[in-house]
Design an enzyme around this catalytic site. Structure first.
Site, PDB file in Angstrom:
ATOM      1  N   LYS A  98       0.823  -1.081   0.177  1.00  0.00           N
ATOM      2  CA  LYS A  98      -0.197   0.381   0.080  1.00  0.00           C
ATOM      3  C   LYS A  98       0.983   1.356   0.117  1.00  0.00           C
ATOM      4  O   LYS A  98       1.852   0.994   0.596  1.00  0.00           O
ATOM      5  CB  LYS A  98      -0.560   0.044   1.566  1.00  0.00           C
ATOM      6  CG  LYS A  98      -1.770   1.382   1.151  1.00  0.00           C
ATOM      7  CD  LYS A  98      -2.616   0.838   2.844  1.00  0.00           C
ATOM      8  CE  LYS A  98      -3.761   1.836   2.668  1.00  0.00           C
ATOM      9  NZ  LYS A  98      -3.981   1.508   3.589  1.00  0.00           N
ATOM     10  N   SER A 125      -9.862   1.722   2.820  1.00  0.00           N
ATOM     11  CA  SER A 125      -9.329   2.465   1.877  1.00  0.00           C
ATOM     12  C   SER A 125      -7.693   1.916   1.098  1.00  0.00           C
ATOM     13  O   SER A 125      -7.289   2.382   0.792  1.00  0.00           O
ATOM     14  CB  SER A 125      -8.514   3.624   2.975  1.00  0.00           C
ATOM     15  OG  SER A 125      -7.445   3.171   4.035  1.00  0.00           O
ATOM     16  N   SER A 150      -9.946  -1.157   6.735  1.00  0.00           N
ATOM     17  CA  SER A 150      -9.976  -0.840   6.014  1.00  0.00           C
ATOM     18  C   SER A 150      -8.415  -1.470   4.710  1.00  0.00           C
ATOM     19  O   SER A 150      -7.379  -2.225   4.170  1.00  0.00           O
ATOM     20  CB  SER A 150      -8.838   0.604   5.632  1.00  0.00           C
ATOM     21  OG  SER A 150      -9.170   1.633   5.327  1.00  0.00           O
TER      22      SER A 150
HETATM   23  N1  GLN Z   1     -13.071   4.062   6.424  1.00  0.00           N
HETATM   24  C1  GLN Z   1     -12.305   4.586   8.192  1.00  0.00           C
HETATM   25  C2  GLN Z   1     -12.095   6.159   7.461  1.00  0.00           C
HETATM   26  O1  GLN Z   1     -12.285   6.815   6.564  1.00  0.00           O
HETATM   27  C3  GLN Z   1     -11.364   3.639   7.505  1.00  0.00           C
HETATM   28  C4  GLN Z   1      -9.856   3.869   7.155  1.00  0.00           C
HETATM   29  C5  GLN Z   1      -9.017   2.596   7.776  1.00  0.00           C
HETATM   30  O2  GLN Z   1      -9.543   1.865   7.927  1.00  0.00           O
HETATM   31  N2  GLN Z   1      -8.108   3.650   7.623  1.00  0.00           N
HETATM   32  O3  GLN Z   1     -11.638   6.701   8.875  1.00  0.00           O
END
Ligand code: GLN
Length: 484
Positions: free
Chosen positions: A76, A151, A175
């Site tokens: 990532k 994400s 994410s």
């Molecule tokens: N969707 C959540 C956020 O927007 C979690 C994102 C994540 O786990 N990085 O913060």
């Protein structure tokens, strides 16, 4: 070859049936074919990958290969990679080349894995769809007009589309698990502190945790074993002996007690998802597990608590991006202050700015007690609920996401709708527990559904065993989209 498990790939490499260079070239050519459509990669490092593959082949020839030596990998784009751009999918870091490797990156280099590129993501890991990115949305591997989930959407799609056999991600509120669910792959987020955050660009430090994507629980176990371990450079890294997460994979499921939270099975879950989840639970019973109803009464408060804590930490973490020390600097400013303002206004996307504003607000004098302190108290209650539930069960099961992947653009104008997608995953991060998502069926439009398994602290091996047992009896994890 692109459908092989990590174990099969390692055996083929070590038996000299294929070289790492050949395997790497096959992945690179698949990426070249599919990435223009899927947009799973921000950066592809053809030359670096082939050089690493040649080195891996030498290591294999010398007889000192490990289980991941010579196997292609994607990170990532939140993990710093020395000499290779790390953008966090932000204009702010579009030109950033880290002078050092993240701990996870160096661990996997040491294991001999071949880094082929950096995957697309929501900017600074803020999002649930992989649409908040400077480089354009990643597309779902199964239906390209659908979101990838976020994400870590790029990593999930890269594995689902068989562009690479394994990839890393990070999970602050879901994410790793949520995009794994939406693309029909397996993903695990370990207990907070198991994977070092050194060199992993911070979003919400008390929640961020690195995790692994693979086609199966067994592949995730192999990757996680190489990523995890104590690192003195991260003050929240836990000093415990390294673990082999494959050790319990073949233990039988008979006698396993699965907790089903009342609150997860009340309203909220789409009917198609519900069908797939119920079928998976029935399969577990058939395999000898027992189920027990448990309660997580404060889980409904997880989203509001998270959207105070995470933005608060983000507003502090992201203050380092000021146009001086890192990243984008605006042109045409007339004072130091206007340079900061213009650089940040130009460098950050809308969602990142929204979080910084919310975070700054909840931390400000006069609001701190009302919001931040309150959220921290809720966090404690949520963690206590899980501990109570684990008195009655070994693992907790439920959906990963309330819906299958939605159409690109469908929820982008409604941040609250987007935040609600993490309803089943976020409490796990607030409690610091390990969580895993495995493909367990399909819902509307034949899109993948993920089953979430939640374990007690340091119970990664049991989560992986629980998933592996299911995967030995079903073939959802073997299905892949027809592409190119
Ligand atoms: N969707 C959540 C956020 O927007 C979690 C994102 C994540 O786990 N990085 O913060």
């Amino acid at each position: 070859m692109i459908q092989s498990s990590l174990t099969e790939l390692a055996a083929a490499l070590q038996g000299k049936l294929v070289s790492s260079v050949e395997l790497t070239r096959a992945c690179l050519s698949r990426i070249d074919t599919l990435n223009p459509t899927l947009n799973a990669f921000i950066t592809v490092d053809h030359e670096g990958a082939l050089a690493a593959a040649r080195a891996a082949d030498e290591r294999i020839a010398a007889g000192n290969a490990g289980p991941l030596t010579g196997i292609p990998l994607a990170h990532k784009d939140v993990f710093c990679t020395e000499g290779l751009r790390t953008s966090c999918a932000s204009k702010m870091l579009d030109n950033f080349v880290s002078p050092y490797d993240a701990h996870v990156v160096s661990q996997l280099k040491a294991a001999g894995a071949v880094l082929v590129g950096k995957t697309n993501m929501d900017e600074f890991a803020m999002g649930s769809s992989n649409e908040n990115t400077y480089y354009g949305p990643t597309r779902n591997a199964w239906q390209q007009d659908r979101v990838a989930g976020g994400s870590s959407g790029g990593s999930a799609v890269a594995v689902a589309a068989r562009m690479v056999p394994m990839a890393t991600g990070t999970d602050t509120g879901g994410s790793v698990r949520q995009p794994a669910a939406m693309n029909g792959v397996t993903g695990i987020k370990p207990t907070y502190g198991v994977v070092s955050r050194y060199g992993m660009i911070a979003y919400a430090s008390s929640l961020d945790q690195g995790g692994a994507f693979g086609r199966s629980a067994q592949d995730c176990a192999l990757l996680l074993s190489a990523m995890a371990g104590f690192d003195p450079r991260d003050s929240t890294s836990i000093d415990r002996p390294a673990e082999d997460y494959t050790r319990d994979l073949d233990k039988p499921l008979a006698g396993l007690r699965i907790g089903l939270p009342t609150e997860f099975f009340a309203d909220g879950m789409d009917a198609d998802v519900r069908l797939a989840i119920d079928a998976a639970i029935a399969k577990y019973r058939e395999l000898g597990a027992t189920t027990v109803e448990v309660s997580l009464p404060n889980a409904k408060l997880a989203i509001p608590a998270y959207y105070v804590i995470a933005p608060a930490e983000a507003s502090s973490n992201l203050s380092r991006f000021d146009g001086v020390r890192y990243g984008h600097r605006a042109e045409g400013y007339d004072s130091l202050e206007s340079m900061y303002e213009k650089s940040r206004a130009e460098g950050f996307g809308a969602e990142v700015k929204r979080r910084i504003l919310v975070g700054t607000y909840v931390l400000s004098h006069g609001y701190y007690d009302a919001y931040y302190l309150k959220a921290q108290k809720l966090r404690r209650l949520i963690a206590q609920d899980f501990q109570k539930a684990f008195e009655q069960c070994d693992v907790i099961a439920g959906p990963t996401s309330p819906t299958v992947a939605w159409a690109i653009g469908e929820k982008s104008d409604d941040p609250v709708q987007m935040y609600l997608q993490d309803i089943y995953t976020i409490a796990v991060n607030l409690a610091g527990l390990p969580g895993l998502s495995l493909p367990c069926g399909t819902g509307a439009n034949d899109l993948p559904v993920g089953l979430q398994l939640i374990g007690n602290y340091f119970d990664e091996a049991r989560l992986l065993q629980t998933a592996h047992g299911f995967q030995q009896a079903t073939d959802w994890h073997l299905r892949s989209p027809e592409l190119g």
